[in-house]
Design an enzyme around this catalytic site. Sequence first.
Site, short mmCIF file in Angstrom:
data_model
loop_
_atom_site.label_atom_id
_atom_site.label_comp_id
_atom_site.label_asym_id
_atom_site.label_seq_id
_atom_site.Cartn_x
_atom_site.Cartn_y
_atom_site.Cartn_z
N CYS A 115 0.78 -1.24 0.00
CA CYS A 115 0.00 0.00 0.00
C CYS A 115 0.81 1.29 0.00
CB CYS A 115 -0.93 0.02 1.21
SG CYS A 115 -2.27 -1.13 1.05
C1 UDX Z 1 -0.83 -0.25 5.73
C2 UDX Z 1 -1.77 0.65 6.54
O1 UDX Z 1 -1.35 0.66 7.92
C3 UDX Z 1 -3.21 0.17 6.41
O2 UDX Z 1 -4.08 1.06 7.10
C4 UDX Z 1 -3.58 0.14 4.93
O3 UDX Z 1 -4.88 -0.33 4.75
C5 UDX Z 1 -2.60 -0.73 4.16
O4 UDX Z 1 -1.26 -0.26 4.37
P1 UDX Z 1 0.29 -2.65 6.03
O5 UDX Z 1 0.91 -2.41 4.68
O6 UDX Z 1 -0.31 -3.96 6.33
O7 UDX Z 1 -0.85 -1.55 6.30
O8 UDX Z 1 1.49 -2.39 7.06
P2 UDX Z 1 1.77 -1.53 8.40
O9 UDX Z 1 1.62 -2.39 9.58
O10 UDX Z 1 1.04 -0.23 8.36
O11 UDX Z 1 3.35 -1.27 8.20
C6 UDX Z 1 3.85 -0.61 7.01
C7 UDX Z 1 5.36 -0.60 6.95
O12 UDX Z 1 5.89 0.43 7.77
C8 UDX Z 1 6.05 -1.89 7.36
O13 UDX Z 1 7.07 -2.19 6.42
C9 UDX Z 1 6.67 -1.55 8.71
O14 UDX Z 1 7.84 -2.30 8.97
C10 UDX Z 1 6.99 -0.07 8.53
N1 UDX Z 1 7.06 0.68 9.79
C11 UDX Z 1 5.94 0.82 10.56
C12 UDX Z 1 8.27 1.24 10.21
O15 UDX Z 1 9.30 1.13 9.52
N2 UDX Z 1 8.30 1.94 11.39
C13 UDX Z 1 7.20 2.11 12.16
O16 UDX Z 1 7.31 2.76 13.21
C14 UDX Z 1 5.98 1.52 11.74
#
Ligand code: UDX
Length: 432
Positions: free
Chosen positions: A270
């Site tokens: 996403c």
């Molecule tokens: C995301 C959105 O959160 C969700 O609302 C939408 O519908 C789809 O995209 P998702 O892709 O499942 O969900 O992952 P998410 O848990 O949000 O994490 C996204 C990325 O950010 C991951 O690669 C995670 O490792 C990274 N991340 C997250 C960080 O690097 N640091 C953080 O503090 C939080």
Amino acid sequence: MRVSIVGSGYVGTTIAACFADLGHEVVNIDIDESIVEQLNAGTPPIHEPGLADLVSTHAGDRLTASTDYEDLLDTEVTFLALPTPSNEDGSNDTSIIEAAAETLGATLAATSDRHLVVVKSTVVPGTTETVVAPAVEAGGDLTRGEDFEVAMNPEFLREGTAVEDFRHPDKIVFGTDTAFAGDRLNAVFDPLVDASNADTAVVETGIREAEMIKYANNAFLASKVSLINELGNICKAYDVDSYEVADAIGLDDRIGARFLRSGLGWGGSCFLKDVSAIAAAGRAKGYDPVMLDAAVTVNDRQPVQLLSLMDRHVDVAGERVAVLGLSFKPGTDDIRNARSIPVIEGLLERDATVVAYDPVASDRMREQFPDIEYADSPEAAVDGAAAALVVTEWDEIAALDDAFDTMATPVVVDGRRAIDRRDGIIYEGLTW
Ligand code: UDX
């Protein structure tokens, strides 16, 4: 209520099973016969915790799947949960949802009941009204406002916690422009809102606003991580612990404590797609989206930074290097836009022998990198390696300790703050 969902992908299947669990009669339409057969046999086509239970409980009862749009004819509302892939310039390709809307229109021509068509897919502002609604009209020679209405209901589910997220959403967004659409969407979600003891905020807004809320949500989260990563890179240069800084600024309500973990950056299906699509949408109107572009630039830099920290300690040409974690985050086998991909590419450019470990994502990665080694355990991956790069913070990777003593040179570069610094290893945190 009788609810239909077109698309049995990650979002479509999850909401189909969850709607059935709320008590609705659900029909899930997909063109893929094998997915439909699987669903009808009680097995979900994707892995999501809790989903298999829901599908096996409701399949053949309140949940049925079909390849035939006619099977949605006696439903009152249809959600379109179809992919909107990226074009070369980052913009959305809406051809799949457009084709489905046309088929839906052709199907609805057989009934005189007024139907509600809800766009669930992530689409740029204006798409529901100027692309989807006209396609429904064209498909069945129908008239919006008489034969059907449209609405937009964006999805915020995270992979790995989608069922939980469905049951306990922070918010539900209804983008509508008629009372008919608002009433019908409320009727679909009432059982969920009632079950949450009204803890769930229901945002009733316009269709374009609903479309934009999804992009704004993901653009904000992706930019938040990129901003803490940029600050983290500067922290590292000044020998400052960026996690202590993040903990402190997270106490400010205006900032919030979540999504402040600096490191290798974001992946998944996403964030990149949505940031790129809304940036392209801005550009299409003559606006230069510098912040959104910068969020992507910073994210692209983090793997490069990880590799250069490794280079400071060891020349990996001809050496084994362990890549610990392949999926874009723990809890999923999804490798789309995973940070492991540029890390592996950078190692191959350096002529290293890559030994990768992931508890669930190795098979998927093998399709992309068939010639690297895949270890059966994190211990086996680090054994004899000249460097170990921590890419995904799976528990078993975070638990590694003595295994680092089996490395040829114990250089551990941690992209996720998963490993404890200790004597006997040369430890580099990416942003701390
Ligand atoms: C995301 C959105 O959160 C969700 O609302 C939408 O519908 C789809 O995209 P998702 O892709 O499942 O969900 O992952 P998410 O848990 O949000 O994490 C996204 C990325 O950010 C991951 O690669 C995670 O490792 C990274 N991340 C997250 C960080 O690097 N640091 C953080 O503090 C939080």
